[in-house]
Write an enzyme that holds these catalytic residues in place. Structure first.
Site, short mmCIF file in Angstrom:
data_model
loop_
_atom_site.label_atom_id
_atom_site.label_comp_id
_atom_site.label_asym_id
_atom_site.label_seq_id
_atom_site.Cartn_x
_atom_site.Cartn_y
_atom_site.Cartn_z
N LYS A 179 -19.03 -46.26 21.40
CA LYS A 179 -20.31 -46.77 21.90
C LYS A 179 -21.33 -46.69 20.77
O LYS A 179 -21.61 -45.62 20.24
CB LYS A 179 -20.76 -45.92 23.09
CG LYS A 179 -22.12 -46.32 23.64
CD LYS A 179 -22.41 -45.55 24.90
CE LYS A 179 -23.79 -45.88 25.43
NZ LYS A 179 -24.10 -45.11 26.64
N GLU A 217 -12.96 -42.32 16.86
CA GLU A 217 -13.53 -41.91 18.16
C GLU A 217 -12.55 -42.21 19.31
O GLU A 217 -12.37 -41.40 20.21
CB GLU A 217 -14.85 -42.66 18.42
CG GLU A 217 -16.02 -42.22 17.54
CD GLU A 217 -16.65 -40.91 18.01
OE1 GLU A 217 -16.19 -40.33 19.01
OE2 GLU A 217 -17.60 -40.45 17.34
N LYS A 232 -18.26 -50.76 23.16
CA LYS A 232 -19.53 -51.18 23.70
C LYS A 232 -20.60 -51.21 22.62
O LYS A 232 -20.68 -50.25 21.88
CB LYS A 232 -19.93 -50.18 24.79
CG LYS A 232 -21.28 -50.43 25.40
CD LYS A 232 -21.62 -49.35 26.38
CE LYS A 232 -23.07 -49.56 26.77
NZ LYS A 232 -23.62 -48.42 27.45
C1 PBG Z 1 -25.91 -44.46 29.74
C2 PBG Z 1 -25.57 -45.89 29.57
C3 PBG Z 1 -26.26 -46.90 28.86
C4 PBG Z 1 -25.58 -48.08 29.11
C5 PBG Z 1 -24.50 -47.78 29.93
N1 PBG Z 1 -24.50 -46.41 30.19
C6 PBG Z 1 -27.51 -46.85 28.07
C7 PBG Z 1 -27.65 -46.12 26.82
O1 PBG Z 1 -26.72 -45.52 26.28
O2 PBG Z 1 -28.79 -46.09 26.35
C8 PBG Z 1 -25.97 -49.45 28.61
C9 PBG Z 1 -25.45 -50.59 29.37
C10 PBG Z 1 -26.10 -51.90 29.12
O3 PBG Z 1 -26.94 -52.07 28.21
O4 PBG Z 1 -25.77 -52.83 29.86
N2 PBG Z 1 -25.72 -43.65 28.65
#
Ligand code: PBG
Length: 307
Positions: A179, A217, A232
């Site tokens: 992520k 990761e 992501k």
């Molecule tokens: C929580 C989380 C986030 C997203 C999914 N789970 C936000 C972040 O990490 O700031 C983002 C999902 C999206 O932008 O559609 N940690």
């Protein structure tokens, strides 16, 4: 003839629908930075899920917006928290749905970070216990899959051990393994009210310049017991999806995130492009890159289009 030689197909069963459940509202509320996407009140969760099931969409990922936030994010692991209550309702009223829960503290902490904070620093290890507790409370309330998204080191292992020790060996983990610290999440932060009050997420989310690090990761998460791994965002990270697909032999999810959705919607509103056709093209490219599953805000319009 194109049909019989087509290599890639986005199917409804590949899609996971994000649902924002807001404890503070009585009626669905449109998210201004995500046109046509709504926060849903607790009492409307099964209506929303039902309308997706009618379209042939069976999988969902839940995000909660709690009525109470504090430093430790205690509403995240409260047995009466918004997600826990939603899960019990779903298991009673619309049980056919496959429910994944996002496991993170950022929607529940007063500072908006994904972990325990001390003196401006996010503390990895003290956060693990809280994440594991959150995952357990979701499993107890009926989650089918838990999806830790906080990018804390060791989170998959901590959750696996906790679930196993409490009799939830059969609840799999979908980890947000790779992520990135991405600006594509900004509409989500409005949607989930999870913006941070200081700093950024670069201490725990990945540097956008790195590719090999994503593989490290993912590998660590698989070793810790992740059943499904995730990349992501998706669209700007198709190379990472492809590398992960080639390297690892586990189901791979990709998150077509809020900013990716908002860009399409904004251009569609201007009449500059056909949003549905573009969404289909984007999702097809994510599948072609190697994703098995896609979390996407376009799920409903795509299902309608596929019909
Ligand atoms: C929580 C989380 C986030 C997203 C999914 N789970 C936000 C972040 O990490 O700031 C983002 C999902 C999206 O932008 O559609 N940690």
């Amino acid at each position: 003839m194109r049909e019989i030689v087509a290599e890639t197909e986005v199917r409804k069963k590949d899609l996971i629908v994000p649902i924002f459940i807001d404890e503070n509202i009585k009626k669905p509320a449109e998210i201004s930075s995500m046109p046509s996407y709504f926060r849903i009140p607790l009492n409307a969760v099964c209506d929303e899920i039902g309308s997706c099931l009618d379209l042939g969409l069976k999988s969902f990922i839940l995000f909660g917006i709690p009525s109470y936030k504090d430093e430790m994010g205690s509403s995240a692991y409260d047995r009466e928290g918004v997600i826990q209550r939603a899960l019990r309702q779903i298991r009673k009223e619309c049980d056919e749905a496959l429910i994944v829960t996002d496991v993170c503290l950022c929607e529940y902490t007063s500072h908006g970070h994904c972990g325990v904070v001390d003196g401006g620093e996010i503390l990895n290890d003290p956060t693990l216990r809280l994440i594991a507790e959150t995952a357990l409370s979701h499993a107890e309330a009926g989650a089918d899959i838990v999806a830790p998204s906080g990018m804390m080191d060791g989170m998959v292992k901590a959750i696996r051990e906790k679930l196993d020790s409490e009799g939830f060996e059969n609840v799999p983990i979908m980890s947000y393994s790779a992520k990135y610290a991405s600006n594509f999440y900004s509409p989500f932060r409005e949607a989930a009210d999870s913006g941070f009050t200081f700093g950024d997420r670069k201490g725990y989310q990945m540097d956008i310049r790195n590719g090999n690090e994503a593989l490290r990761e993912i590998e660590l998460d698989i070793r810790e017991g992740a059943d499904i791994v995730m990349v992501k965002p998706a669209l700007a990270y198709l190379d990472i999806i492809r590398m992960a697909k080639e390297r690892f032999n586990v189901p791979l999810a990709a998150y077509n995130v809020s900013g990716e959705y908002s860009m399409v919607k904004a251009a569609e509103k201007q009449g500059w492009l056909d949003g549905k056709v573009i969404a289909h093209e984007i999702l097809t490219s994510i599948k072609r890159a190697g994703a098995d599953l896609i979390i996407t805000y376009h799920a409903k319009e795509l299902a309608e289009m596929l019909d």
